[in-house]
Write a protein that holds these residues in place. Sequence first.
Motif, PDB file in Angstrom:
ATOM      1  N   MET A   6     -11.718  10.477   1.589  1.00  0.00           N
ATOM      2  CA  MET A   6     -13.304  11.007   1.887  1.00  0.00           C
ATOM      3  C   MET A   6     -14.335  10.333   1.436  1.00  0.00           C
ATOM      4  SD  MET A   6     -12.340  15.289   1.430  1.00  0.00           S
ATOM      5  CE  MET A   6     -10.753  15.852   2.064  1.00  0.00           C
TER       6      MET A   6
ATOM      7  N   THR B 184     -18.340  13.069   4.496  1.00  0.00           N
ATOM      8  CA  THR B 184     -17.174  13.748   5.459  1.00  0.00           C
ATOM      9  C   THR B 184     -17.530  15.143   5.481  1.00  0.00           C
ATOM     10  OG1 THR B 184     -15.250  12.576   3.970  1.00  0.00           O
ATOM     11  CG2 THR B 184     -14.721  14.383   4.878  1.00  0.00           C
TER      12      THR B 184
ATOM     13  N   ASN C 118     -17.127  12.743  10.342  1.00  0.00           N
ATOM     14  CA  ASN C 118     -18.387  12.177   9.640  1.00  0.00           C
ATOM     15  C   ASN C 118     -19.617  12.847   9.992  1.00  0.00           C
ATOM     16  OD1 ASN C 118     -16.476  10.089   8.479  1.00  0.00           O
ATOM     17  ND2 ASN C 118     -16.409   9.071  10.502  1.00  0.00           N
TER      18      ASN C 118
END
Length: 227
Positions: free
Chosen positions: A188, A192, A206
Amino acid sequence: MPDAAVLKGTKDGYEIVVDENANVADVFASLRKLLNSLKTQTASTHPQTISFDVYTGMRLWSANDRSKIEKLFADYSDFSVHKITSDVITKEQSNQMLEQLSVHVVDKIIRNGQEERIQGDVLFLGKVHEGGKLLVSGNIYVLGDVKGIIQAGTPDFEDKMIIGDVHNAQQVRIGEQFEILDDTKREMNSGTVIYVNDLHVLDYGNVEDLKQINPKFFNQIGGVING
């Protein structure tokens, strides 16, 4: 003088509209008159109980008066109150709504065994120790360090998101969906996005893809994402 309580049909059933300017005594007298009339008309045509919505317009009835309305209906075995609604809210309800809509900046340490509950969206700058819990009703934007349990959409709102790096968390939750991260070793970063997908399971994306992940939220923030 017009009746202080009038029956109207809606697509969902029956609604009794109460004159917001009438005094309480006239309202109760009109309600009883209406229910007596309906009792006579429906005695043979409606073997089951009829439930009514009571609408009070721009008048907010006290809990005591609302209770009196329900007690009045209790005198008629064939009728019941489904709900009593108005176009105004209490100060407490107003404060709760404002709290839900605001973004809270939280910079604190949540230690093992501690639980922090917050209404609305949260920008989290602090630290959640292992064994600590951050439980938020809205979205969570993480710029701090999370090693415990973090939940957006408390208790069961699956349209919320967690945005940020929470790879060290013990568990992430959105609504009633959760995942133990110790078992996944996910990669991450600050961009994220954790969300609940159409299959009602946690998914990861994303921030650049926010328009596809949550179009409603994307439009709320102006449709612009700065990477």
